[in-house]
Design a protein around this motif. Sequence first.
Motif, mmCIF file in Angstrom:
data_model
loop_
_atom_site.group_PDB
_atom_site.id
_atom_site.type_symbol
_atom_site.label_atom_id
_atom_site.label_comp_id
_atom_site.label_asym_id
_atom_site.label_seq_id
_atom_site.Cartn_x
_atom_site.Cartn_y
_atom_site.Cartn_z
ATOM 1 N N VAL A 27 16.364 14.771 -20.111
ATOM 2 C CA VAL A 27 16.477 13.459 -19.455
ATOM 3 C C VAL A 27 15.206 12.633 -19.688
ATOM 4 N N TYR A 28 14.591 12.818 -20.857
ATOM 5 C CA TYR A 28 13.326 12.125 -21.129
ATOM 6 C C TYR A 28 13.510 10.604 -21.121
ATOM 7 N N ASP A 29 14.530 10.117 -21.809
ATOM 8 C CA ASP A 29 14.739 8.664 -21.890
ATOM 9 C C ASP A 29 15.047 8.069 -20.519
ATOM 10 N N GLU A 30 15.850 8.815 -19.723
ATOM 11 C CA GLU A 30 16.197 8.308 -18.399
ATOM 12 C C GLU A 30 14.981 8.290 -17.478
ATOM 13 N N TYR A 31 14.121 9.315 -17.605
ATOM 14 C CA TYR A 31 12.955 9.379 -16.722
ATOM 15 C C TYR A 31 11.919 8.318 -17.063
ATOM 16 N N THR A 32 11.598 8.181 -18.332
ATOM 17 C CA THR A 32 10.539 7.241 -18.717
ATOM 18 C C THR A 32 11.035 5.801 -18.777
ATOM 19 N N GLY A 33 12.346 5.626 -18.998
ATOM 20 C CA GLY A 33 12.853 4.270 -19.149
ATOM 21 C C GLY A 33 12.269 3.562 -20.353
ATOM 22 N N GLY A 34 11.728 4.345 -21.294
ATOM 23 C CA GLY A 34 11.130 3.738 -22.479
ATOM 24 C C GLY A 34 9.808 3.054 -22.212
ATOM 25 N N LYS A 35 9.204 3.331 -21.031
ATOM 26 C CA LYS A 35 7.962 2.658 -20.644
ATOM 27 C C LYS A 35 6.782 3.630 -20.658
ATOM 28 N N THR A 36 5.627 3.099 -21.008
ATOM 29 C CA THR A 36 4.390 3.851 -20.856
ATOM 30 C C THR A 36 3.944 3.762 -19.404
ATOM 31 N N MET A 37 2.903 4.526 -19.040
ATOM 32 C CA MET A 37 2.406 4.481 -17.674
ATOM 33 C C MET A 37 1.933 3.074 -17.310
ATOM 34 N N MET A 38 1.229 2.419 -18.220
ATOM 35 C CA MET A 38 0.733 1.072 -17.947
ATOM 36 C C MET A 38 1.886 0.085 -17.772
ATOM 37 N N GLU A 39 2.961 0.271 -18.527
ATOM 38 C CA GLU A 39 4.119 -0.621 -18.395
ATOM 39 C C GLU A 39 4.794 -0.421 -17.038
ATOM 40 N N HIS A 40 4.819 0.822 -16.555
ATOM 41 C CA HIS A 40 5.347 1.070 -15.212
ATOM 42 C C HIS A 40 4.464 0.415 -14.154
ATOM 43 N N LEU A 41 3.144 0.514 -14.322
ATOM 44 C CA LEU A 41 2.230 -0.115 -13.375
ATOM 45 C C LEU A 41 2.426 -1.628 -13.341
ATOM 46 N N ARG A 42 2.576 -2.218 -14.530
ATOM 47 C CA ARG A 42 2.776 -3.662 -14.613
ATOM 48 C C ARG A 42 4.069 -4.052 -13.888
ATOM 49 N N HIS A 43 5.142 -3.291 -14.137
ATOM 50 C CA HIS A 43 6.430 -3.579 -13.501
ATOM 51 C C HIS A 43 6.320 -3.464 -11.989
ATOM 52 N N SER A 44 5.647 -2.420 -11.501
ATOM 53 C CA SER A 44 5.510 -2.214 -10.066
ATOM 54 C C SER A 44 4.692 -3.337 -9.434
ATOM 55 N N TYR A 45 3.599 -3.724 -10.091
ATOM 56 C CA TYR A 45 2.745 -4.777 -9.533
ATOM 57 C C TYR A 45 3.470 -6.116 -9.487
ATOM 58 N N GLU A 46 4.218 -6.416 -10.533
ATOM 59 C CA GLU A 46 4.908 -7.707 -10.600
ATOM 60 C C GLU A 46 6.010 -7.811 -9.557
ATOM 61 N N ASN A 47 6.426 -6.677 -8.964
ATOM 62 C CA ASN A 47 7.417 -6.696 -7.897
ATOM 63 C C ASN A 47 6.782 -6.446 -6.531
ATOM 64 N N SER A 48 5.456 -6.623 -6.454
ATOM 65 C CA SER A 48 4.743 -6.406 -5.194
ATOM 66 C C SER A 48 4.325 -7.750 -4.602
ATOM 67 N N ASP A 49 3.486 -7.684 -3.563
ATOM 68 C CA ASP A 49 3.001 -8.900 -2.905
ATOM 69 C C ASP A 49 1.719 -9.443 -3.531
ATOM 70 N N GLY A 50 1.276 -8.855 -4.642
ATOM 71 C CA GLY A 50 0.038 -9.307 -5.268
ATOM 72 C C GLY A 50 0.111 -10.753 -5.699
ATOM 73 N N THR A 51 -1.003 -11.470 -5.603
ATOM 74 C CA THR A 51 -1.016 -12.905 -5.904
ATOM 75 C C THR A 51 -1.517 -13.219 -7.301
ATOM 76 N N ASP A 52 -2.258 -12.299 -7.926
ATOM 77 C CA ASP A 52 -2.769 -12.528 -9.274
ATOM 78 C C ASP A 52 -1.759 -12.039 -10.310
ATOM 79 N N ASP A 53 -1.952 -12.464 -11.570
ATOM 80 C CA ASP A 53 -1.178 -11.835 -12.634
ATOM 81 C C ASP A 53 -1.727 -10.421 -12.847
ATOM 82 N N PHE A 54 -0.939 -9.562 -13.494
ATOM 83 C CA PHE A 54 -1.300 -8.147 -13.574
ATOM 84 C C PHE A 54 -2.646 -7.942 -14.265
ATOM 85 N N ASP A 55 -2.896 -8.653 -15.362
ATOM 86 C CA ASP A 55 -4.133 -8.430 -16.112
ATOM 87 C C ASP A 55 -5.360 -8.759 -15.263
ATOM 88 N N THR A 56 -5.263 -9.831 -14.460
ATOM 89 C CA THR A 56 -6.372 -10.182 -13.562
ATOM 90 C C THR A 56 -6.543 -9.114 -12.495
#
Length: 358
Positions: A27-56
């Motif tokens: 179930v590798y493809d299902e677990y990773t969703g084709g994303k790296t760890m940083m891509e998961h972090l970016r996705h999680s942050y962009e769906n949070s209450d953070g006010t800055d863009d992810f890179d900032t």
Amino acid sequence: MKQVIEPVGESLDDYEIFSRLAFLFGVYDEYTGGKTMMEHLRHSYENSDGTDDFDTFWKNGITFLQTPEAADAYVRHADFYADPKKHPLHTPSGKIELYSSTIASFDIADCPPVPKWLPPFEWLGNAKEGQVQVLSPHPWMRLHSQMANADINSYESVDGRQIVMINKDDAKKRGVKDGDVVEVYNERGTTLCGAKISADCMPGVIYIHEGAWLQLDDKGRCNSGSINMLTSSQPCSGLSQATSANTCLAYFKKCTDVESANKAYEPPKVVPSTNSVDIWSLQLGKRLKAVGGGKKQTQSKGEELFYGSCTLCHAAPHPADYTIGQWEGITKSMFPKAGLSAADQKLVLEFLEKNAKK
């Protein structure tokens, strides 16, 4: 958290470990969703209450919106305070709710819809003669049970056992002195700790840090000082189902029949084998073949959304941990943070209802 040093030896980060396990189970493809760890972090942050863009955010850390009235102070949900109608909260009313009609509809006896003090099921208010309240604070020198077998643990142990901190008057009444082995017990179990007497401890209360490893003696007592022998599995409420670790009463006395030194941190005896071992013939191998075995594992869209979007902030609970009524309450705040559309929310609830506790 940002990486501090390069991996030591063959150590891997959690994401890499679970990705490799997912590969073994097909179930590798299902677990990773084709994303790296940083891509998961970016996705999680962009769906949070953070006010800055992810890179900032990744460069500077988290900031919150500032109010014009307090330019030198940071206030969470400042946009809501500035304009509640334009920036509603993730509650049914969009406002700060002191009374929850949603919780009221559940009609749970031990979880009223308005904040209210309820007597704990075990506390000093209903203690029997000789009982004390047992608190289990977080140890300062380890992370829960991790590092309990390290040298630093000697700072908070007596002869290798977890310490129990006791008020000096409570200890005197029971003939316990600093450094004694103490037997702490209730109807659930018994644990042996090393006494540390302190005038700073509240009378009628003892303190045993959580996280000590388990080692049972011939009488079924933990010889290592594990608090888990004493605490109850009764949840805080029928809604939260959270642990009630500090709601615990017990007795304690000087232990006069210690069987041995604490063996919890001794490594298991290794018996070398002269025979070759076929891992696929063992239970682990059979399980891998049964689960992974060339068969493509499939998920419903609702299950995929639940594990891929709704449970990124904390470890995912099993759907059967809660009833569908409880899940309907939990998802009130979960769905907005996950950024799910109404159609996706319906799919997740269908998955949860199918697998929820009956």
